[in-house]
Scaffold this motif. Structure first.
Motif, PDB file in Angstrom:
ATOM      1  N   UNK A1066      36.597  32.407  39.833  1.00  0.00           N
ATOM      2  CA  UNK A1066      36.845  33.652  40.268  1.00  0.00           C
ATOM      3  C   UNK A1066      37.967  33.464  41.322  1.00  0.00           C
ATOM      4  N   UNK A1067      39.302  33.341  41.111  1.00  0.00           N
ATOM      5  CA  UNK A1067      40.174  33.219  42.247  1.00  0.00           C
ATOM      6  C   UNK A1067      40.440  34.301  43.034  1.00  0.00           C
ATOM      7  N   UNK A1068      40.571  33.895  44.381  1.00  0.00           N
ATOM      8  CA  UNK A1068      41.050  35.123  45.511  1.00  0.00           C
ATOM      9  C   UNK A1068      42.227  34.990  45.777  1.00  0.00           C
ATOM     10  N   UNK A1069      42.996  35.874  45.857  1.00  0.00           N
ATOM     11  CA  UNK A1069      44.426  35.861  46.194  1.00  0.00           C
ATOM     12  C   UNK A1069      44.841  35.208  47.576  1.00  0.00           C
ATOM     13  N   UNK A1070      46.028  34.523  47.543  1.00  0.00           N
ATOM     14  CA  UNK A1070      46.611  33.892  49.154  1.00  0.00           C
ATOM     15  C   UNK A1070      47.824  34.797  49.553  1.00  0.00           C
ATOM     16  N   UNK A1071      48.450  35.423  48.703  1.00  0.00           N
ATOM     17  CA  UNK A1071      49.443  36.122  49.230  1.00  0.00           C
ATOM     18  C   UNK A1071      49.650  37.744  48.843  1.00  0.00           C
ATOM     19  N   UNK A1072      50.494  38.353  49.403  1.00  0.00           N
ATOM     20  CA  UNK A1072      50.235  39.870  49.320  1.00  0.00           C
ATOM     21  C   UNK A1072      50.896  40.252  47.975  1.00  0.00           C
ATOM     22  N   UNK A1075      47.699  39.684  45.757  1.00  0.00           N
ATOM     23  CA  UNK A1075      46.809  40.712  46.324  1.00  0.00           C
ATOM     24  C   UNK A1075      46.875  41.883  45.651  1.00  0.00           C
ATOM     25  N   UNK A1076      48.249  42.652  45.671  1.00  0.00           N
ATOM     26  CA  UNK A1076      47.985  43.822  45.066  1.00  0.00           C
ATOM     27  C   UNK A1076      48.194  43.542  43.453  1.00  0.00           C
ATOM     28  N   UNK A1077      48.570  42.488  42.952  1.00  0.00           N
ATOM     29  CA  UNK A1077      48.255  42.489  41.353  1.00  0.00           C
ATOM     30  C   UNK A1077      46.900  42.376  40.957  1.00  0.00           C
ATOM     31  N   UNK A1078      46.017  41.568  41.943  1.00  0.00           N
ATOM     32  CA  UNK A1078      44.708  41.766  41.766  1.00  0.00           C
ATOM     33  C   UNK A1078      43.920  43.115  41.863  1.00  0.00           C
ATOM     34  N   UNK A1079      44.223  43.771  42.902  1.00  0.00           N
ATOM     35  CA  UNK A1079      43.800  45.121  43.005  1.00  0.00           C
ATOM     36  C   UNK A1079      44.013  45.834  41.820  1.00  0.00           C
ATOM     37  N   UNK A1104      25.918  32.299  32.873  1.00  0.00           N
ATOM     38  CA  UNK A1104      26.831  33.086  32.940  1.00  0.00           C
ATOM     39  C   UNK A1104      26.380  34.319  34.260  1.00  0.00           C
ATOM     40  N   UNK A1105      25.254  34.548  34.145  1.00  0.00           N
ATOM     41  CA  UNK A1105      24.547  35.428  35.263  1.00  0.00           C
ATOM     42  C   UNK A1105      24.461  34.641  36.416  1.00  0.00           C
ATOM     43  N   UNK A1106      24.074  33.272  36.319  1.00  0.00           N
ATOM     44  CA  UNK A1106      23.795  32.618  37.894  1.00  0.00           C
ATOM     45  C   UNK A1106      25.216  32.426  38.178  1.00  0.00           C
ATOM     46  N   UNK A1107      26.250  32.185  37.412  1.00  0.00           N
ATOM     47  CA  UNK A1107      27.786  32.338  37.997  1.00  0.00           C
ATOM     48  C   UNK A1107      28.322  33.456  38.736  1.00  0.00           C
ATOM     49  N   UNK A1108      27.777  34.554  38.013  1.00  0.00           N
ATOM     50  CA  UNK A1108      27.922  35.984  38.509  1.00  0.00           C
ATOM     51  C   UNK A1108      27.217  36.427  39.927  1.00  0.00           C
ATOM     52  N   UNK A1109      26.156  35.852  39.743  1.00  0.00           N
ATOM     53  CA  UNK A1109      25.124  36.073  41.101  1.00  0.00           C
ATOM     54  C   UNK A1109      25.874  35.376  42.265  1.00  0.00           C
ATOM     55  N   UNK A1110      26.386  34.170  42.173  1.00  0.00           N
ATOM     56  CA  UNK A1110      26.944  33.561  43.073  1.00  0.00           C
ATOM     57  C   UNK A1110      28.320  34.144  43.552  1.00  0.00           C
ATOM     58  N   UNK A1111      29.085  34.634  42.751  1.00  0.00           N
ATOM     59  CA  UNK A1111      30.351  35.308  42.974  1.00  0.00           C
ATOM     60  C   UNK A1111      30.132  36.573  43.882  1.00  0.00           C
ATOM     61  N   UNK A1112      29.097  37.358  43.573  1.00  0.00           N
ATOM     62  CA  UNK A1112      28.557  38.585  44.305  1.00  0.00           C
ATOM     63  C   UNK A1112      28.207  38.386  45.940  1.00  0.00           C
ATOM     64  N   UNK A1113      27.515  37.036  45.741  1.00  0.00           N
ATOM     65  CA  UNK A1113      27.434  36.651  47.277  1.00  0.00           C
ATOM     66  C   UNK A1113      28.475  36.349  47.899  1.00  0.00           C
ATOM     67  N   UNK A1114      29.416  35.610  47.543  1.00  0.00           N
ATOM     68  CA  UNK A1114      30.642  34.996  48.061  1.00  0.00           C
ATOM     69  C   UNK A1114      31.521  36.480  48.531  1.00  0.00           C
ATOM     70  N   UNK A1115      31.743  37.380  47.392  1.00  0.00           N
ATOM     71  CA  UNK A1115      32.360  38.604  47.551  1.00  0.00           C
ATOM     72  C   UNK A1115      31.852  39.443  48.679  1.00  0.00           C
ATOM     73  N   UNK A1134      40.033  43.110  52.188  1.00  0.00           N
ATOM     74  CA  UNK A1134      38.654  43.331  52.262  1.00  0.00           C
ATOM     75  C   UNK A1134      38.463  44.427  51.283  1.00  0.00           C
ATOM     76  N   UNK A1135      39.397  45.409  50.786  1.00  0.00           N
ATOM     77  CA  UNK A1135      39.111  46.232  49.823  1.00  0.00           C
ATOM     78  C   UNK A1135      39.182  45.678  48.486  1.00  0.00           C
ATOM     79  N   UNK A1136      39.967  44.620  48.180  1.00  0.00           N
ATOM     80  CA  UNK A1136      39.707  43.602  46.885  1.00  0.00           C
ATOM     81  C   UNK A1136      38.670  42.975  46.878  1.00  0.00           C
TER      82      UNK A1136
END
Length: 1513
Positions: A1066-1072, A1075-1079, A1104-1115, A1134-1136
């Protein structure tokens, strides 16, 4: 072939044949020798073994000598062939076969190819050269027909015919004499053979006897018998044993061992040297013995069974055995010992002489060797001296209670004309001598004579020895340098008390030379003693008329019986104060000693260990540092058990191994916040030590660190402490020893269930009975629950007084029956208590190290198999993993799970059920008005509470959460078991589970510690691309990011969470641009998920659930981190993050995750100031809970929603709704019995009630918070309790708990491992105390606490406590500005502008939350009026009043009105008005009883004075 002897690394084998067959048998033996070489060469290639074999062969006639006594027999082989084979073997090189000259003469030379050895008659065998068509198998069979003991016929496959013998009791008794007593006792006790071997510290005594006629068996036989009888008699006294006797070396050698299993005694090394000297002197006098050589070495060796399954023996093997043997041979004719024995004996240096260094075969640099010269003690005349050194001006740490006993008894003695006796009893190491030294120092005064002596074992056997030392000191003989001076002194002192003809009675006592009179020469010994006693009594009676005598005796258990009798009479006759320290009596004390103990004027104290807080102070004093690491403090507290000697020995061991590093202390301001430095916590000594000035070379501003990579848990205890534990262990029965050793594998704390699982061949009744005995013997403690255990660990047992006089009045009849009854009660208690713990962790570590490596692994594997069945959360928490779906993603289990078990463990994560509350769902959908929605929500929660209280259904749990106990006795032990098994991937799994569990328990420090353990293991894993390993790495980074976030380390937290998301795909963007593309993408995904919700779709797989749960914690953490940043683009990040969290939660199709995401999304929009969206998603979250079942996770979700809404509404300033919801959340958490969530609910509710000025309800909530902190031993509950108590004093105008009590709590617990890492809570506590001091104008104290709070400000977290702490801190700064303006400080104006700017920033950037805006605007108004800006002051005041009115903030509104009236009226405030207000602050008790009207306390507000600034700006 018979195996006759195993000697260390040598083996002596014998082929017994007729003379005529000797030639052929030599050929067979050579063939056997060559095949042995071939076997080990193959093993070296295949298995990497480095076994070097040298073989020597000899032939000829030998004699067998049998010797011994009625209990034990030995046999020896002697003769020329024995010497020949030893010489042949010594000539051999690696893989050689050497034939002795006689063997070469007798062999078949045509069959052997040899190589001559220069200048020797012996030869080396190259190979066999049989003639053509030679069949060796036929040749071998033919040779064996002449050996009647070789298996043949139906027994041809049996290696040893003795194994076929039928049971024969007489034969067994006869053969038993050739086995060591300790071994056949273990066999009789049904000890399994595999458990007979262990590694343990022993003392080896190797005795070698050289004879004048070595070859004549008939000559040396009697000499060996005489020597053996004496050696056995000497060893038996100190429980030493002869392990073996052999003549393979030069002469006859006896291998004697002290400290075999079950035979360990105190002072083992001293006893070994004493025995060695005794044996040396005796054997040197035996006829036919030419030279006696003895080597003594101490250390850890293998004690156990070696050899083949059908032919083995019990022996010792190790480097120390080799050293003792080498010393015996390299230093003939003397008794030698190694450096370990020399230092461990604690004998005077004049008993030894250092020997010149020699290079010994097979022995590396083992330090210097010493010759033992003898153990004849130098007898001294009685000497008065300080028992041990005292630190001048230094405190005796942790012994206040013991000193108070002395002071009280001393006062009684001085005020009366009768004797007093004060006795301190404790085991060795409790610091008795230091207590007496301190008493000796404190007892000095006018007309006091202090006489202090220390006794030894020798004292007990010398008549009147103690009293002689007392009288010698009273008469001043301790300062006399010559006997003539003593004689003159004596004559002057006793001339009026004793006839001159009796002076010679004193000759032997005081080493003088008065002429012996005829009367005395005819007097019996008993009469002489009586005369001396009369004289001594007269001397003491005369002395006490002039001065008081305080007689201090250390090691009083060695007082001789005649001295006890004299003292018993003395205390009845002469007023004297006797102070003793003693170890518990091994045997029943004499009648006189018992009488003294029962005397009404005797105070008998049993000394307890020192308390954990004092250990830190003691260590800081010992190391001369200002603080020590938390980890070191915990290690010493646990391992020492509060025993000072243990603590000192552990510290010496750590220093010896270079574990401790000393560095200059850096100020907190200069210390950069990093992952390592943040948790590099230090424990500071108590205030008592600050009075003490050290004279050490080391700078007192240094701090102690631990060397990197050190695991204190794995450190082996010092040998001195291991010996104490082994003595205690060996004093037990064999079965109890086995139980203790098995328990040691599990750990310091263990359960009866697991112990029973690993005990070999035990039944439950046996185990319970043994455990009860061991609990009674103070080997184990037992506890019913984990809470009991944690409570016990916080405090050591204090010293207490024993009333022997009262005990003696109890009837002696039925005592045996009473003891049996007590044991039965103890057994019942053990059955109820499933948790046990070693009283001494050193005992556990010592018993653990006795196991061999393979044995340990087998036992650890048993433990792991048993524990993993319970390696999940408790039933209260529905038996889930601490990391969701962890075990389904990373398969590390030893036991295979069946599908039913998987379904059972997984079902709780996804609840699909028919709605039970459709009525509320229907109403909610048809309500438009916020007031109606509010009413329906509150009614819904009321209905839930009613159902929880009254329903017969299984809605609420029967017991509270047990996850903390499971963590301590299952999860953590599993990690350590797998570490011991070197299964690093499995250990990592459980360390990550441990970290997650500690985060649930809000213990950031322990989470950090075990994250570090996990990081070490991650580095050891082989890199692969498997999903399980990737998931473990992602989980590690996620947990590390969560710990960083909790601690306010925003930058590393963001870095770790991004790493985790990347590994979780689950890549989180580094540039603007990205960022807007991901939004845009996430918005489309959200639209898709919302539309898909109405349709039924298959849920994701478990992995897959284990993966999703960890993603929600990080996000979830990421959006909070970005919302803390003021930069514009961070709001988009923050909004993304919050949008990604919601989409991920929707993909899980799990109600809990979806509701959490909706509430987070709502909170984000509220904090960001977007009024349109937050209400919609809050409503969506509420709609979700209406469709949940009223049980299990459904109930938990409902309570979570109520609790989260309390925080959201409180932070946003909706105080009425927050209060209503908080009351309901509190009731629900109480019913669910979850203290880790309940305390936060109570704290939030208390803040709502405080701002609403609803004080009666507030005090009720505080009472609940206090009860929770006490019943659950919950430190955070107690911290929040005192935080609110400070608030009531600062803002409410009354006192619930005094400021001094709150401050004492902070001082006592600021280093607590849980509280230390709650930065928001600490910020609140320190800021509140600083504010209190600022209001009282105690600026020095203000600076201390304000500075500490300032260091915590950068650790920003989205918590109510952080926001409150920030508000209190800013208020303190405003008052400090007032001080600067009043004093016309040069920088006051600039500081005021900066402070106003910071306050505006806090509001404009929404750093705290709207509920704090009234206070911030209030402070801005005050800054403005201080700066002379009345216009803006009025503006800020009105804004604050308007916000207070809107929010329903009664507390702030009342204060604002008072401030407005004060600032804009002509009345002047008194300088000390607030100080007078503080003195008159009423207690809540006065308000409750009606002595103070609750309305009047509104006037007790702090008035911020504005009249000081009229002319300054």
């Amino acid at each position: 072939m018979s195996l006759l002897s195993l000697k260390g690394d040598a083996l002596l084998a014998l082929w017994k044949v007729e003379r005529k067959q000797l030639k052929n048998i030599i050929t067979v033996v050579i063939k056997c020798s060559l095949e042995i070489h071939g076997l080990f060469e193959t093993q070296e290639c295949q298995e990497g073994l480095d076994i070097r074999v040298k073989i020597g062969l000899a032939a000829g006639h030998i004699s067998i000598l049998v010797f011994g006594d009625e209990t034990r027999n030995h046999f020896l082989v002697a003769g020329q062939p024995v010497d020949d084979v030893r010489l042949a073997q010594s000539m051999a090189q690696i893989n050689d076969v050497i034939l002795s000259p006689n063997c070469w003469q007798l062999c078949d030379r045509n069959m052997i190819e040899i190589e001559r050895i220069p200048d020797e008659r012996a030869v080396k065998v190259n190979f066999l050269k049989p003639p053509p068509n030679f069949n060796f198998d036929e040749f071998f069979t033919k040779c064996m027909t002449f050996m009647n003991y070789y298996p043949s016929g139906k027994h041809k496959n049996i290696l040893r015919l003795a194994c076929t013998l039928k049971p024969d009791p007489e034969l067994e008794l006869s053969l038993q004499k050739y086995v060591m007593e300790s071994i056949w006792k273990q066999i009789d006790d049904k000890q399994l053979q595999g458990y007979l071997s262990e590694l343990r510290p022993v003392t080896i005594v190797f005795v070698n006897l050289m004879f004048k006629d070595q070859d004549k068996a008939e000559e040396i036989g009697p000499a060996i018998q005489d020597a053996y009888v004496h050696i056995m008699s000497v060893l038996k006294v100190f429980r030493g044993q002869i392990n073996k006797v052999f003549m393979f070396d030069k002469g006859c050698s006896f291998l004697c061992v002290f400290g075999f299993p079950g035979e360990k005694v105190p002072d083992e090394v001293t006893h070994a040297l004493e025995c060695a000297m005794d044996i040396f002197h005796f054997c040197s006098q035996v006829h036919k013995i030419q030279t006696v050589s003895i080597g003594v070495a101490s250390g850890t060796v293998f004690c156990g069974i070696v050899g083949h399954t059908l032919r083995h023996e019990y022996t010792v093997i190790g480097q120390k055995v080799n050293i003792a043997a080498r010393m015996m041979m390299y230093f003939p004719g003397i008794v030698t010992c190694d450096s370990v024995t020399y230092s461990g004996s604690n004998l005077p240096a004049y008993f030894f002489k250092e020997l010149p260094k020699k290079v010994m075969k097979g022995v590396g640099d083992s330090g210097p060797f010493y010759q033992c010269l003898g153990l004849n003690e130098q007898v001294m005349v009685g000497v008065s001296y300080v028992i041990c050194d005292r630190n001048e001006g230094g405190p005796l740490l942790g012994r206040d209670k013991e000193i108070k006993y002395f002071i009280d008894t001393m006062n009684e003695f001085l005020m009366s004309n009768s004797s007093r006796v004060l006795m301190y009893e404790a085991l060795t190491g409790y610091g008795k001598s230091k207590i007496l030294t301190e008493i000796g120092y404190l007892a000095h005064g006018e007309n006091h004579r202090i006489i202090a002596i220390e006794l030894t074992k020798i004292s007990f056997h010398q008549t009147l020895h103690t009293i002689q030392m007392l009288i010698a000191s009273v008469l001043g003989l301790d300062t006399c340098k010559h006997y003539k001076e003593r004689q003159t002194n004596l004559r002057n002192k006793v001339m009026t008390l004793l006839d001159e003809k009796f002076y010679c009675l004193l000759n032997d006592v005081f080493l003088v030379q008065f002429p012996i009179s005829r009367e005395i020469s005819r007097m019996s010994t008993l009469k002489k003693q009586k005369q001396l006693e009369v004289l001594f009594m007269k001397i003491l009676e005369q002395t006490v008329k002039e001065e008081r005598i305080i007689f201090i005796i250390d090691e009083a258990q060695y007082v001789d019986p005649t001295s006890w009798a004299f003292m018993e009479k003395l205390i009845r006759t002469v007023p004297i104060f006797i102070i003793m320290s003693l170890c518990p009596f091994v045997e029943i004390p004499c009648a006189a000693a018992t009488a003294i103990m029962k005397n009404r004027n005797t105070t008998y104290i049993t000394i307890g260990p020192i308390q954990p807080d004092d250990i830190c102070t003691k260590v800081c004093l010992y190391l001369n540092v200002s603080s020590i690491p938390n980890e070191l403090d915990s290690y010493l507290v646990e391992k020492s058990g509060g025993i000072p000697f243990y603590c000192e020995e552990l510290l010496k061991s750590l220093e010896h191994h270079n574990v401790l590093i000393f560095q200059q202390m850096e100020s907190e301001e200069k210390t950069n916040m990093t992952w390592n430095s943040l948790f590099d916590t230090f424990i500071k000594p108590t205030e008592k030590l600050k009075m003490f000035t050290s004279h050490s070379n080391r700078n007192c501003e240094e701090v102690c660190h631990l060397a990197s990579g050190v695991r204190l848990k794995n450190m082996s205890p010092p040998e001195s402490l291991k010996e104490i534990s082994l003595v205690q262990l060996d004093s037990m029965s064999l079965s109890h020893q086995m139980l203790v050793r098995c328990a040691a594998i599990i750990g310091v704390t263990f359960t009866t269930e697991l112990l029973f699982e690993i005990l070999p061949c035990w039944n439950m009744k046996m185990m319970i009975k043994a455990l009860a005995t061991l609990v009674e013997s103070n080997i184990f403690y037992c506890f019913r629950t984990g809470k009991e255990l944690q409570t016990a660990l916080k405090q050591n047992e204090a010293s207490f007084e024993v009333h022997y006089r009262s005990l003696s009045l109890r009837p002696s009849e039925g005592m045996d029956h009473e003891e049996e009854e007590e044991l039965r009660e103890l057994q019942s208690e053990v059955i109820e208590c499933h948790i046990l713990r070693f009283c001494s962790p050193i005992m556990q570590k010592t018993a653990y190290e006795l196991w061999l490596k393979d044995q340990r692994k087998a036992m650890h594997l048993k433990c792991a198999r048993f524990l993993e069945e319970n390696a999940h959360r408790c039933d209260h928490c529905r038996s889930r993993d601490f990391i969701p779906y962890h075990h389904l993603t990373v398969n590390i289990r030893l036991n295979t799970l069946d599908m039913d078990a998987v379904k059972k463990m997984a079902k709780y994560f996804n609840i699909k059920s028919n709605t039970l509350l459709s009525y509320y769902s229907y109403l909610f959908l048809h309500m438009d008005s916020p007031k109606e929605i509010r009413k329906i929500i509150l009614n819904f929660f009321d209905n839930i509470i009613t159902r929880m209280k009254t329903s017969d259904e299984d809605i609420i749990p029967l017991e509270s959460c047990q996850c903390e106990e499971i963590l301590e006795i299952v999860i953590l032990p599993l990690a350590h078991h797998f570490l011991a098994l070197e299964e690093n991937n499995k250990a990592l799994y459980y360390f990550l589970e441990t970290v997650s569990a500690y985060l649930i328990l809000h213990d950031n420090y322990m989470a950090y510690r075990y994250l570090n353990e996990g990081e070490k293991l991650l580095k050891t894993l082989k890199k692969d691309k498997s999903w399980s390993q990737t998931f473990e790495f992602a989980t590690f980074y996620s947990l590390k990011g969560e710990v960083c976030f909790n601690m306010g380390l925003i930058v590393p937290a963001k870095k770790m969470l991004r790493k985790a998301l990347k590994l979780l795909n689950r890549i989180f963007p580094y540039n603007l641009i990205s960022l807007f593309l991901h939004i845009h993408v996430e918005k489309n995904r959200h639209f898709h998920y919302v539309n898909q919700q109405a349709k039924e779709s298959s849920p994701p797989g478990k992995k897959r659930l284990a993966q999703l749960y960890q993603q929600t914690v990080c996000l979830s953490l990421l959006w909070r981190i970005y919302s803390l940043n003021y930069f514009f683009h961070c709001k988009h990040y923050a909004y993304l993050a919050v949008m990604m969290q919601m989409n991920t939660a929707l993909e899980t199709q799990n109600n809990f995750q979806i509701i959490k995401a909706y509430l987070d999304y709502s909170l984000y929009h509220q904090l960001a100031g977007y009024q349109g969206m937050w209400f919609k998603y809050e409503i969506m979250a509420l709609q979700q809970i209406f469709n949940l079942p009223l049980k299990g996770e459904g109930i938990e979700i409902m309570v979570y929603v109520a609790d989260t809404l309390v925080f959201n509404k409180l932070i946003m300033g909706h105080l009425d709704l927050a209060t209503e919801l908080g009351t309901r959340a509190h009731q629900m958490w109480a019913l669910l019995q979850n203290p880790n969530r309940h305390y936060l609910s109570l704290y939030r509710l208390s803040q709502c009630l405080l701002l609403k000025s609803r004080y009666k309800q507030l005090i009720q909530v505080l009472g609940c918070l206090w009860d929770l902190s006490v019943t659950q031993e919950h430190i955070l509950s107690k911290a929040f309790f005192y935080f609110v108590c400070l608030d009531t004093m600062l803002y409410s105008g009354f006192v619930y708990r005094t400021f001094e009590e709150c401050l004492e709590f902070i001082y006592q617990y600021e280093d607590n491992r849980i509280l230390k890492f709650q930065s928001g809570l600490l910020l609140g506590l320190y800021s509140s105390v600083a504010l209190w001091y600022a209001r009282r104008q105690e600026w020095d104290n203000f600076y201390i606490f304000s500075s500490t709070a300032k260091n915590l400000l950068p650790r920003r977290t989205i918590t109510l406590t952080y926001y409150e702490g920030m508000s209190r801190y800013m208020e303190g700064q405003v008052l400090h500005l007032q001080k600067q303006i009043k004093e016309q400080s040069e920088n006051a104006h600039a500081n005021g502008k900066e402070l106003l700017k910071n306050l505006k920033t806090l509001v404009s950037q929404n750093t705290t939350g709207p509920v704090f805006y009234p206070r911030l605007y209030h402070l801005m108004a005050y800054v403005c009026i201080l700066m002379g800006d009345r216009q803006n002051c009025r503006l800020f005041l009105n804004t604050a009043l308007q916000l207070s009115e809107t929010q329903g903030n009664v507390l702030e509104k009342c204060w604002l009105q008072i401030s407005k009236e004060c600032w804009y009226s002509a009345s002047e405030l008194k300088e000390d008005q607030w100080l007078q207000t503080i003195l008159s602050l009423p207690s809540w008790e006065k308000i409750v009883t009606g002595r103070v009207n609750i309305q009047d306390i509104q006037k007790n507000k702090f008035l911020m004075r504005a009249d000081i600034v009229d002319n300054h700006f």
